[in-house]
Scaffold this motif. Structure first.
Motif: not given
Length: 422
Positions: A29-44
């Motif tokens: 919510t502070e830096l637009k476009g910055f995210s963390v992705r988590i897959t179905a296997s749990g890899a982030m």
């Protein structure tokens, strides 16, 4: 939920729960476009999404296990700074990756895309790369310069002759043209602006091809035949020597191109109808031809000992015959008559001409195109009409092999302007 929002920190990341399928995102919510992705296997992993030059780009910054949230945020800010200055980090990374594509990788992709090419053509590519350019296989093609091409061309010419130098550089030129057409530099521009092999054209360095005009002469047919027959193993009709003897005799008896005979399968042969079908030919036209005399005898004999789908199998017994140079050289050494397998095709044509067989029949027998000949367009030569001229050539060869053809019909001189030997 596939999408969540909050400040990316160690605690918020640890609370992420993967979906059963697909990916879930925690958007900062502070830096637009910055995210963390988590897959179905749990890899982030950390990612940055940004529109660049009208296109949405998603850039992976690193794995959660490799970067802290603070480090990932700084990396995202640095990339945003580059984008603000007009740079495209995704295109730049792709450009770096593309610039490292090796000649070996290009050859692999070329073989996949050009799967319609004959086994012989693909073998020629593989062979020249291994023999003449082995030290270039791991080299990025973008590092191959015109100067390197000139130096290697001169070296191959000296060591292996002008024909092999031409073949090597034609193969290299084709592979690099393929790369230019199929790879871009990450910005839709060609990976290379100019093929380095073009320097040989600009400097007129290519060796002039000397068209062969050699055939087996009438008095050479008998000693040549005797040494070809000597390749056989009298105790083993399945021997490779027997295969090579039959292979060469069939080339002479039919005028087939070497590759056409190498690719012949038993499914192409109809012994009951005494015909064979050529499916993959040089001019792209399938053709059915009669089997007369000697050709029929060869194939009928081989049919009794079938061990492969190919009429002339290679040493492994599975694939087709490939590059039978040693056996040809053995015949040359024993009879003292220099020839190539393609000369056997030229000999067939020369014999047919000496027997006054009509030109259109000869063209049909050796599968030459006649579409540019207006008169030939009105002539339909069916298989039955070709049986007689094919038998005439076969009869002549049998007389030549036992020496009785000498007093029957002399060979005419080869006309320098004739192009019928190709």
């Amino acid at each position: 939920m596939p999408n969540q929002w909050g400040k990316i920190s160690k605690s918020t990341i640890q609370n992420l729960v993967p979906l059963e399928r697909g990916q879930a995102f925690l958007h900062d919510t502070e830096l637009k476009g910055f995210s963390v992705r988590i897959t179905a296997s749990g890899a982030m992993s950390y990612v940055l999404e940004k529109r660049i030059n009208g296109r949405s780009r998603r850039m992976t910054l690193g794995r959660y296990s490799e970067l802290t949230p603070i480090q990932a945020r700084k990396k995202a800010q640095a990339l945003l700074g580059q984008i603000a200055m007009g740079n495209d980090p995704v295109a730049e990374r792709r450009r770096r990756q593309r610039s490292l594509i090796t000649l070996e990788a290009v050859y692999r992709d070329f073989c996949k895309v050009r799967s319609h090419l004959s086994d012989k053509t693909l073998y020629d590519y593989q062979r020249v790369l291994k023999v003449a350019l082995p030290d270039w296989l791991k080299k990025p093609i973008t590092l191959i310069t015109p100067g390197m091409v000139q130096d290697r061309f001169r070296k191959i010419s000296e060591q292996r002759g002008p024909d092999y130098a031409n073949l090597t550089m034609r193969s290299l030129r084709s592979l690099i043209n393929f790369a230019i057409a199929n790879y871009d530099d990450g910005t839709d521009d060609p990976l290379m602006l100019r093929n380095p092999v073009s320097v040989l054209t600009r400097t007129r360095a290519w060796h002039k091809a000397q068209r062969r005009q050699t055939v087996l002469k009438l008095h050479e047919l008998k000693p040549w035949y005797e040494e070809v027959e000597a390749l056989r193993d009298p105790h083993d009709p399945l021997s490779f020597g027997d295969t090579m003897a039959d292979f060469q005799l069939l080339l002479l008896a039919t005028g087939l191109r070497r590759g056409e005979a190498q690719r012949l399968k038993w499914s192409d042969i109809d012994l009951a109808d005494r015909t064979m079908e050529l499916r993959k030919t040089k001019n792209g036209l399938s053709v059915t031809l009669p089997l007369a005399g000697l050709a029929y005898e060869i194939l009928a004999r081989r049919h009794e000992i079938v061990t492969s789908q190919y009429v002339f199998p290679g040493r492994d017994g599975r694939g087709p015959l490939v590059e039978p140079k040693k056996q040809v050289q053995r015949v040359i050494d024993q009879c003292g008559i220099a020839y190539t397998l393609h000369d056997l095709r030229g000999t067939f044509i020369t014999i047919a001409e000496s027997l006054d067989i009509p030109p259109y029949a000869i063209k049909r027998l050796v599968n030459h195109k006649i579409s540019n000949d207006v008169t030939a367009g009105y002539i339909v030569s069916d298989i039955e009409r070709l049986r007689r001229p094919a038998q005439q050539v076969s009869d002549f060869l049998m007389r030549a092999f036992d020496g009785s053809a000498r007093d029957v019909l002399p060979f005419p001189p080869i006309r320098a302007s004739s192009n019928s030997h190709r």
